[in-house]
Scaffold this motif. Structure first.
Motif, short mmCIF file in Angstrom:
data_model
loop_
_atom_site.label_atom_id
_atom_site.label_comp_id
_atom_site.label_asym_id
_atom_site.label_seq_id
_atom_site.Cartn_x
_atom_site.Cartn_y
_atom_site.Cartn_z
N CYS A 48 -0.85 -12.35 13.05
CA CYS A 48 -1.45 -13.69 13.65
C CYS A 48 -0.48 -14.27 14.60
CB CYS A 48 -1.40 -14.42 12.33
SG CYS A 48 -2.25 -16.05 12.74
N TYR A 49 -1.25 -14.69 15.62
CA TYR A 49 -0.52 -15.13 16.76
C TYR A 49 -0.91 -16.70 17.03
CZ TYR A 49 0.22 -10.41 17.90
OH TYR A 49 0.45 -8.94 17.59
N ASP A 50 0.14 -17.47 17.23
CA ASP A 50 0.11 -19.01 17.46
C ASP A 50 0.90 -19.22 18.81
OD1 ASP A 50 -1.04 -21.58 17.38
OD2 ASP A 50 1.01 -21.98 16.08
N PRO B 185 0.66 -0.32 14.00
CA PRO B 185 -0.62 -1.40 14.50
C PRO B 185 -0.98 -1.97 13.44
CG PRO B 185 -0.90 1.06 14.31
CD PRO B 185 0.54 1.08 13.87
N PRO B 186 -1.72 -3.17 13.74
CA PRO B 186 -2.25 -3.91 12.49
C PRO B 186 -3.64 -3.36 12.50
CG PRO B 186 -2.31 -5.12 14.34
CD PRO B 186 -1.57 -3.97 14.86
N GLN B 187 -4.37 -3.57 11.35
CA GLN B 187 -5.93 -3.51 11.41
C GLN B 187 -6.67 -4.63 11.68
OE1 GLN B 187 -3.90 -2.38 8.23
NE2 GLN B 187 -3.85 -0.22 9.32
N LEU B 188 -6.04 -5.80 11.75
CA LEU B 188 -6.66 -6.96 12.04
C LEU B 188 -5.59 -7.96 12.71
CD1 LEU B 188 -9.04 -9.07 11.75
CD2 LEU B 188 -8.21 -9.76 9.74
N VAL B 189 -6.18 -8.42 13.94
CA VAL B 189 -5.36 -9.58 14.81
C VAL B 189 -6.06 -10.87 14.51
CG1 VAL B 189 -4.87 -10.22 17.03
CG2 VAL B 189 -4.42 -7.95 16.44
N VAL B 190 -5.40 -11.99 13.90
CA VAL B 190 -5.83 -13.07 13.67
C VAL B 190 -5.06 -14.01 14.76
CG1 VAL B 190 -6.21 -15.01 12.20
CG2 VAL B 190 -6.15 -12.76 11.55
N VAL B 191 -5.84 -14.96 15.61
CA VAL B 191 -5.49 -15.90 16.72
C VAL B 191 -5.77 -17.41 16.08
CG1 VAL B 191 -5.46 -14.27 18.51
CG2 VAL B 191 -7.51 -15.97 18.14
N ASP B 192 -4.78 -18.13 16.09
CA ASP B 192 -5.03 -19.58 15.81
C ASP B 192 -5.98 -20.36 16.70
OD1 ASP B 192 -5.06 -21.96 14.87
OD2 ASP B 192 -2.74 -22.42 15.33
N GLY B 193 -7.07 -20.34 16.31
CA GLY B 193 -8.03 -21.01 17.74
C GLY B 193 -9.49 -20.65 17.40
N GLY B 194 -10.29 -21.19 18.21
CA GLY B 194 -11.67 -20.58 18.28
C GLY B 194 -12.16 -19.66 19.39
N GLN B 195 -13.52 -19.80 19.68
CA GLN B 195 -13.94 -18.70 20.70
C GLN B 195 -13.17 -18.49 21.80
OE1 GLN B 195 -17.96 -20.57 21.13
NE2 GLN B 195 -18.58 -18.47 20.64
N CYS C 43 -10.11 -11.67 15.17
CA CYS C 43 -10.67 -12.73 14.78
C CYS C 43 -9.71 -14.11 14.87
CB CYS C 43 -11.41 -12.86 13.16
SG CYS C 43 -9.88 -12.95 12.14
N GLY C 44 -10.55 -15.18 14.90
CA GLY C 44 -9.86 -16.59 15.10
C GLY C 44 -10.10 -17.45 14.18
N LEU C 45 -9.29 -18.25 13.61
CA LEU C 45 -9.46 -19.28 12.47
C LEU C 45 -9.10 -20.74 13.20
CD1 LEU C 45 -10.19 -19.84 9.53
CD2 LEU C 45 -7.60 -19.69 8.99
N ALA C 46 -10.35 -21.23 13.27
CA ALA C 46 -10.27 -22.82 13.90
C ALA C 46 -9.80 -23.77 12.69
CB ALA C 46 -11.60 -23.23 14.29
N LYS C 47 -8.63 -24.33 12.81
CA LYS C 47 -8.21 -25.43 11.94
C LYS C 47 -9.13 -26.52 11.60
CE LYS C 47 -3.76 -27.57 10.83
NZ LYS C 47 -3.62 -26.87 9.65
N ARG C 48 -9.71 -27.15 12.27
CA ARG C 48 -10.67 -28.28 12.04
C ARG C 48 -11.46 -28.05 10.97
NH1 ARG C 48 -14.94 -31.30 13.68
NH2 ARG C 48 -15.90 -29.55 14.72
N LEU C 49 -12.31 -26.98 11.07
CA LEU C 49 -13.16 -26.75 9.84
C LEU C 49 -13.27 -25.38 9.40
CD1 LEU C 49 -16.56 -27.77 12.00
CD2 LEU C 49 -15.20 -29.10 10.36
N GLU C 50 -11.94 -24.81 9.66
CA GLU C 50 -11.66 -23.67 8.87
C GLU C 50 -12.86 -22.43 9.04
OE1 GLU C 50 -8.63 -23.23 7.68
OE2 GLU C 50 -8.00 -24.90 7.84
N GLU C 51 -13.42 -22.51 10.42
CA GLU C 51 -14.21 -21.55 10.62
C GLU C 51 -13.60 -20.02 11.41
OE1 GLU C 51 -17.89 -24.58 11.97
OE2 GLU C 51 -16.56 -23.84 13.40
N VAL C 52 -14.42 -18.98 10.91
CA VAL C 52 -13.58 -17.70 11.38
C VAL C 52 -14.70 -17.21 12.47
CG1 VAL C 52 -12.99 -15.59 10.80
CG2 VAL C 52 -12.89 -17.21 9.03
N ALA D 262 2.10 -18.74 10.81
CA ALA D 262 2.25 -18.27 12.28
C ALA D 262 2.68 -19.66 13.21
CB ALA D 262 1.13 -17.95 12.81
N HIS D 263 1.94 -20.83 12.70
CA HIS D 263 2.29 -22.13 13.36
C HIS D 263 3.61 -22.41 13.07
CE1 HIS D 263 1.30 -26.05 14.78
NE2 HIS D 263 1.71 -26.55 13.73
#
Length: 702
Positions: free
Chosen positions: A406-408, A537-547, A568-577, A605-606
């Protein structure tokens, strides 16, 4: 999934008076209960455009199939009816606090002919006086053992009591004077009840009267030369004092209060309550709940007050309730509490003094309770496996992502822009694999561009490592005159491999990639001193943010030719992927262990990013132009500052004046003067109130 418009009542049907409303699903089960000052306004809010509703509220109204309401006279009645219905129907979309364990209470059964002192758990019974709760049952027994010297109340079970009455012989406590032995008639029922009531008064905080009375009787016995009785009274007073010392005084003036604190995140909340009676902490307990409805801190506090005092009467509701945030309708809640107590109850936020300090302690307990709850939840192997499976299913992955990165991005108004990379393997943090980055490609604030740079740099290192270890397959050379890579060539364009450039015929060299400096990506070392591989290598990269952030990360991978790593990304406000190229987010269920794991990864990450950013900023603030002078150590820098008083005055000094400082030769003085001359002085500070230019006296920072 129901369409809310299918059961929406017409505005004229809904009254504008106080009341309580229920949402029911297609099976007529109550799924949500709420109250309102104005039913028409509140209920209408649920039937607006679904896009404007909170995700949890949206789920509730699309699950419901009907809504109904009950009108009441006052807001206090609405509060009471809401609590009654929540208790009766147990709606799935209402916040409900549940004890993480059954707390023991010290109970006195005043509903019996011969009241008994005992440890009790579970639901409270009518006619029983409760004290606590306590953290451990042994703490109750220890306190009772000390107090039975002064208040020899019955503690035996009904079977033991009946057997003693039948045989005419008391139990051991009766023989050692720790029970008044009402079973064999040593005291009358009235005398024994008086002892029990005195015991309750002492436990309720009215302690001074008994200790003063014992001390007075002790002195009188000593004057009458009844030394054995005086010694016994002395020991009784000491026993009561020891019982009191087990709960230290935290509030002056014998305050009776409950202090409530809340620690929360997007999905869960932990509640801690300290019960203070007579200025002493008499009990403590905690609850953890899922935030199944769209509720803020004030809403959590209101739910807690309802469930804490809904079944209480009289002194069980204290004179003062201290909370971190006031409920939306403070006046109605205060009146409801006062009705249950039978007198005025103060509901407020502590602002200063001992009560504010104690509230801070309760808040720390709530934070620790939430952290412990999350740790227990994360450490469970079955839970972690289910979380990884849910993530794989939601994101359409072939296998569970055993390694997640995960990256922030973190900065302060565009300065000191840094990034973090955290690694979770099999659902657990792998801190030895964490990395941190400085953004070097540009200056200023641009989270999307920063994310693109960081992902690109990290996976360039991945390709370099594969080439170094021989795991990389060189792609085939393109045919003469052909452009682009040969179809079917294996793998992305790695360092040293050939690729193509639009408009250019034939192979072109890939850009040279240099290893990151130690100040940039911090890498642990192998046992032989070599850097550990940065390229697993990871199987999944998660970024802190949206589209935007997800698109930037995917673009960086595409530019390197990497297509076997999910993003994928995880938006903090509504916890949407968010997924690349998808216009709509993936909304995981609130109770999903997969969402919980993604949230933990993102929060870690944050934390790691902001810790690095703060450290970097603090180092920059403490920096001085003298840091760049070769050969000038900390001791001689301090000597220069001490001699001249500030960097500003040192900058104005001549080389000869600098040489006067002990330990500073002419060559060093020339280096110092050159370094200060090449550094522009900071802009003068201005007093905005008077317009006065303040003289610089920086003591070393410039």
């Amino acid at each position: 999934m129901a369409d809310p418009s299918s059961y929406r009542p017409s505005p004229g049907q809904i009254p504008d008076s106080p009341g309580v409303y229920k949402f029911r699903d297609e099976h007529r089960r109550v799924i949500y209960v709420g109250k309102a000052k104005n039913l028409r306004q509140r209920v209408a809010n649920y039937f607006q455009d679904l896009a404007n509703l909170h995700p949890r509220t949206r789920t509730m109204v699309t699950t419901a199939a009907s809504v109904e309401w009950t009108v009441v006279s006052t807001e206090v009645e609405a509060l009471q009816l809401e609590y009654t219905w929540i208790k009766e129907f147990d709606p799935r979309f209402n916040v409900k606090y549940r004890d993480d364990k059954s707390y023991p209470y010290l109970a006195v059964t005043l509903n019996e002919e011969f009241p008994r002192v005992q440890v009790m758990r579970g639901a409270k019974k009518k006619g029983v006086r409760y004290f606590g709760p306590y953290g451990h049952a042994w703490a109750i027994r220890e306190t009772v053992d000390l107090m039975l010297r002064v208040f020899p109340v019955r503690t035996c079970s009904a079977g033991v009591f009946k057997n003693a009455a039948r045989t005419g012989r008391p139990c051991l406590l009766g023989y050692i004077d720790k029970c008044s032995a009402p079973c064999v008639g040593r005291v009358t029922p009235e005398e024994h009840r008086e002892l029990a009531e005195d015991f309750c008064d002492f436990m309720a905080g009215r302690t001074g009267t008994y200790i003063r009375r014992l001390e007075k009787d002790m002195m009188q016995a000593a004057e009458e030369m009844e030394y054995e009785r005086a010694a016994r009274l002395r020991d009784d007073a000491e026993a009561l004092k020891r019982a009191m010392e087990k709960s230290a005084v935290v509030l002056a003036d014998a305050t009776d209060a409950d202090l409530i604190a809340v620690a929360e995140d997007e999905l869960e909340a932990a509640l801690q309550i300290f019960h203070v009676r007579g200025g002493r902490v008499r009990g403590q307990r905690g609850w953890v709940t899922d935030k199944v409805e769209a509720v803020d801190t004030s809403g959590l506090v209101e739910h807690a007050l309802q469930q804490l005092y809904g079944e209480e009467r009289g002194d069980a509701v204290p004179k003062e309730v201290l909370v971190p945030a006031l409920p939306e309708d403070t006046e109605a809640v205060s009146q409801w509490l006062a009705d249950r107590r039978g007198s005025q109850v103060s509901l407020r936020i502590p602002q200063r003094g001992d009560k504010k300090d104690l509230m801070a302690t309760v808040q720390r307990n709530a934070q620790q309770a939430l952290g412990l709850h999350k740790t227990k939840r994360a450490s469970d192997l079955t839970t972690r496996s289910r979380a990884l499976e849910e993530i794989a299913e939601a994101l359409g992955l072939d296998t569970a992502p055993l390694r997640i990165e995960c990256y922030d991005i973190s900065h302060l108004q565009g300065d000191d822009v840094v990034a973090s990379m955290v690694v979770f393997e099999d659902g657990l943090a792998r801190k030895s694999e964490y990395r941190r980055f400085q953004i070097k490609g540009f200056e200023g604030q641009d989270d999307v561009r920063s994310m693109h740079e960081v992902i690109g740099r990290r996976f360039k290192r991945y390709l370099q490592e594969k080439e170094r270890t021989g795991e990389w397959e060189e792609p085939q050379e393109p045919a003469p005159g052909a452009t682009g890579p040969v179809p079917g060539a294996a793998g992305p364009a790695a360092p040293g491999a050939t690729g193509s450039t639009p408009g250019v015929t034939g192979p072109v060299p890939a850009p040279v990639l240099t290893a990151a400096s130690p100040a940039d990506e911090i890498e642990p070392r192998e046992d032989d001193g070599r850097p550990k591989r940065f390229a697993y290598p990871p199987q999944l990269v998660v970024v802190d943010g949206g589209q935007p952030q997800v698109a930037a990360a995917k673009r960086a991978l595409d530019e390197l030719g990497i297509d076997d790593i999910a993003v994928c990304g995880l938006a903090k406000r509504l916890e949407e992927v968010w997924l690349p190229d998808d216009d709509d987010p993936v909304v995981l269920p609130r109770s999903s262990e997969g969402l919980y794991l993604l949230q933990r990864v993102r929060d870690e990450a944050h934390r790691f990013a902001i810790t690095y950013q703060r450290a970097k900023r603090a180092k920059r603030i403490r920096s001085s132009p003298l840091d760049d002078v070769a050969g000038l150590g900390e001791t001689r820098k301090q000597a220069l500052i001490k001699h001249f008083g500030s960097v500003k005055k040192l900058r104005q000094a001549t080389i000869e004046e600098i040489c006067e400082v002990p330990g500073i030769g002419r060559r060093t003085a020339e280096s110092v003067a050159a370094a200060l001359a090449s550094t522009a002085p900071a802009a003068p500070a201005v007093n905005t109130a008077t317009g006065e230019i303040m003289e610089e006296d920086d003591g070393g920072a410039s």
